[in-house]
Design a protein around this motif. Sequence first.
Motif, PDB file in Angstrom:
ATOM      1  N   VAL A  71       0.847  -1.202   0.000  1.00 38.80           N
ATOM      2  CA  VAL A  71       0.000   0.000   0.000  1.00 38.80           C
ATOM      3  C   VAL A  71       0.882   1.252   0.000  1.00 38.80           C
ATOM      4  CG1 VAL A  71      -1.678   1.312   1.358  1.00 38.80           C
ATOM      5  CG2 VAL A  71      -1.909  -1.144   1.154  1.00 38.80           C
ATOM      6  N   THR A  72       0.515   2.196  -0.884  1.00 39.19           N
ATOM      7  CA  THR A  72       1.189   3.498  -0.926  1.00 39.19           C
ATOM      8  C   THR A  72       0.121   4.586  -0.971  1.00 39.19           C
ATOM      9  OG1 THR A  72       1.250   3.578  -3.342  1.00 39.19           O
ATOM     10  CG2 THR A  72       3.143   2.549  -2.233  1.00 39.19           C
ATOM     11  N   ILE A  73       0.514   5.808  -0.655  1.00 36.04           N
ATOM     12  CA  ILE A  73      -0.408   6.941  -0.727  1.00 36.04           C
ATOM     13  C   ILE A  73      -0.899   7.098  -2.163  1.00 36.04           C
ATOM     14  CG2 ILE A  73      -0.606   9.444  -0.495  1.00 36.04           C
ATOM     15  CD1 ILE A  73      -0.546   7.977   2.162  1.00 36.04           C
ATOM     16  N   LYS A  75      -1.265   4.851  -4.472  1.00 38.53           N
ATOM     17  CA  LYS A  75      -2.252   3.826  -4.809  1.00 38.53           C
ATOM     18  C   LYS A  75      -3.589   4.091  -4.115  1.00 38.53           C
ATOM     19  CE  LYS A  75       0.898   0.034  -5.874  1.00 38.53           C
ATOM     20  NZ  LYS A  75       1.349  -1.292  -5.486  1.00 38.53           N
ATOM     21  N   LEU A  76      -3.536   4.594  -2.894  1.00 38.48           N
ATOM     22  CA  LEU A  76      -4.773   4.865  -2.154  1.00 38.48           C
ATOM     23  C   LEU A  76      -5.565   6.019  -2.765  1.00 38.48           C
ATOM     24  CD1 LEU A  76      -3.626   4.514   1.559  1.00 38.48           C
ATOM     25  CD2 LEU A  76      -5.153   2.988   0.314  1.00 38.48           C
ATOM     26  N   THR A  77      -4.865   6.979  -3.352  1.00 38.74           N
ATOM     27  CA  THR A  77      -5.537   8.178  -3.856  1.00 38.74           C
ATOM     28  C   THR A  77      -5.756   8.160  -5.365  1.00 38.74           C
ATOM     29  OG1 THR A  77      -3.415   9.322  -4.032  1.00 38.74           O
ATOM     30  CG2 THR A  77      -4.653   9.581  -1.973  1.00 38.74           C
ATOM     31  N   ASP A  80      -8.918   9.652  -7.317  1.00 36.31           N
ATOM     32  CA  ASP A  80      -9.655  10.573  -6.438  1.00 36.31           C
ATOM     33  C   ASP A  80      -9.301  11.991  -6.881  1.00 36.31           C
ATOM     34  OD1 ASP A  80     -10.590  12.229  -4.432  1.00 36.31           O
ATOM     35  OD2 ASP A  80      -9.994  10.893  -2.797  1.00 36.31           O
TER      36      ASP A  80
END
Length: 99
Positions: A71-73, A75-77, A80
């Motif tokens: 998980v990376t920032i 990938k999370l965003t 969005d």
Amino acid sequence: MKAQNIDITQLENLLETFKAAFSKNYDLPSRHYQTAIAEIDKSIDHLQKTKDALIGADCNLRLANDKAQDVTIKKLTRGDPTMVAKFAELKSSPAEAAE
């Protein structure tokens, strides 16, 4: 002769009584032995199922850990629009401050 026949008959009866009693004494422990073996087999089967469940849980935990480590920032965003705009602002702010 008649007395000998009676003695032989009594001896045969005693022998048959002994055989029957011995057979009964043999059958009871033999059944207990078979029951004990069956219970051991059930325990082994249960322990094998428990082992398999633990191995499966370990595999799932390893996979979850691998995913968590990936998980990376970024990938999370991804996708969005608000976060994309915020990151764009952050990238442009240091460049503007340097000018």
